[in-house]
Structures are given as structure tokens and as C-alpha cells.
Design an enzyme around this catalytic site. Structure first.
Site, mmCIF file in Angstrom:
data_model
loop_
_atom_site.group_PDB
_atom_site.id
_atom_site.type_symbol
_atom_site.label_atom_id
_atom_site.label_comp_id
_atom_site.label_asym_id
_atom_site.label_seq_id
_atom_site.Cartn_x
_atom_site.Cartn_y
_atom_site.Cartn_z
ATOM 1 N N GLY A 64 5.583 -42.010 14.381
ATOM 2 C CA GLY A 64 6.444 -41.521 13.313
ATOM 3 C C GLY A 64 5.706 -41.495 11.988
ATOM 4 C CB CYS A 65 3.143 -43.337 10.566
ATOM 5 S SG CYS A 65 2.321 -43.542 8.989
#
Length: 150
Positions: A64-65
Site C-alpha cells: 500500500g506504499c
């Protein structure tokens, strides 16, 4: 189970999550503009202890990064320690701030603490969408781990 010894954690610095957030607000208020605040974030990120190479694996990667972020939680409901680092200087600074608030605390303290400092210091308005998503993923990981231990 992780076979590597956990690096020595500098956290917690303050006695409570609320004190940590107050200190963060005070420190960021000192700077006049966002160029200075970004430099401060970079400086904070440099204070994070590196992770053992065997922790920098896909298993410990935060998804998610956009940047590479690895995070490992150790401990139990009485005290959860988070060890994390990023390949991005600014993201490492964001990691430092989150760990300053949450690492070394009980699962209950973590679950009961909202990350108010993010909006209060203006981070919410000054992060790119990808960094905002990554910060949300980091905070989500910390909260989920606390819930699992509670």
C-alpha cells in the site's frame, strides 16, 4: 517467528502517546515552512535503526506504499514494539513519527490513540497521495497488530 534479534528501539521517547503527539506538534510548529519540515522529517528518518537483512523480505514488506517499507512487530498485549524502515528518506521520517507515537506501548494504548498529529501539523495537506496511502497502510498495520494482541 523471526530469527534475527530485534534492533534496539529508541521508542518510546515520551511516557504516553498523547505526550508524543504534543511533542511532535511542538517540534513542527518551530519550522516556518514545509521545506524545513520535510528536511526535519528526513533527519528523523535517519535516526531509525536499520533492520536486520533477514527482516527486509517480502514477508515483512508493507503493501500500500509506493516506497519500500519493511515493518516487524514484536512483543505482546502489554508492550508492542514496531521496527520499521523505508528506502525513502521522507517515508522513513513518517515511519519515525508513527513509531514515536505507537511503538513500545500496550495494545490497548495503541488501539485507543488516534493519529491526531497528522492533521494537526499539516501533514495531511502536504503529502502526495501515494505517501498518504502509505502512511494509512502503516497506521493500519499498527492498529491491526494491536487489535490482534488485545
Amino acid at each position: 517467528m523471526n530469527t534475527a534479534a530485534a534492533p534496539t528501539s529508541p521508542f518510546p521517547i515520551e511516557s504516553t502517546p498523547a505526550e508524543a503527539q504534543a511533542a511532535i506538534r511542538e517540534e513542527f510548529a518551530f519550522f516556518g515552512d514545509w521545506a524545513e519540515r520535510y528536511q526535519y522529517l528526513i533527519d528523523l528518518g535517519r535516526k531509525l535503526p536499520d533492520l536486520p537483512p533477514e527482516w527486509k523480505t517480502e514477508q515483512h514488506r508493507l503493501h500500500g506504499c509506493q516506497s519500500m517499507v519493511w515493518i516487524v512487530a514484536t512483543g505482546d498485549s502489554q508492550r508492542l514494539d514496531f521496527h520499521a524502515i523505508s528506502d525513502s528518506a521522507i517515508v522513513s521520517g513518517l515511519v519515525y513519527l508513527a513509531l514515536r507515537v505507537y511503538s513500545g506501548r500496550s495494545a490497548r494504548e495503541i488501539a485507543e490513540t488516534d493519529a491526531d498529529y497528522i492533521a494537526e501539523i499539516g501533514l495531511a495537506k502536504h503529502l502526495s497521495p501515494t505517501r498518504s496511502n502509505g502512511l494509512a497502510a502503516l497506521l493500519g498495520f499498527i492498529r491491526e497488530r494491536a487489535k490482534a494482541e488485545a
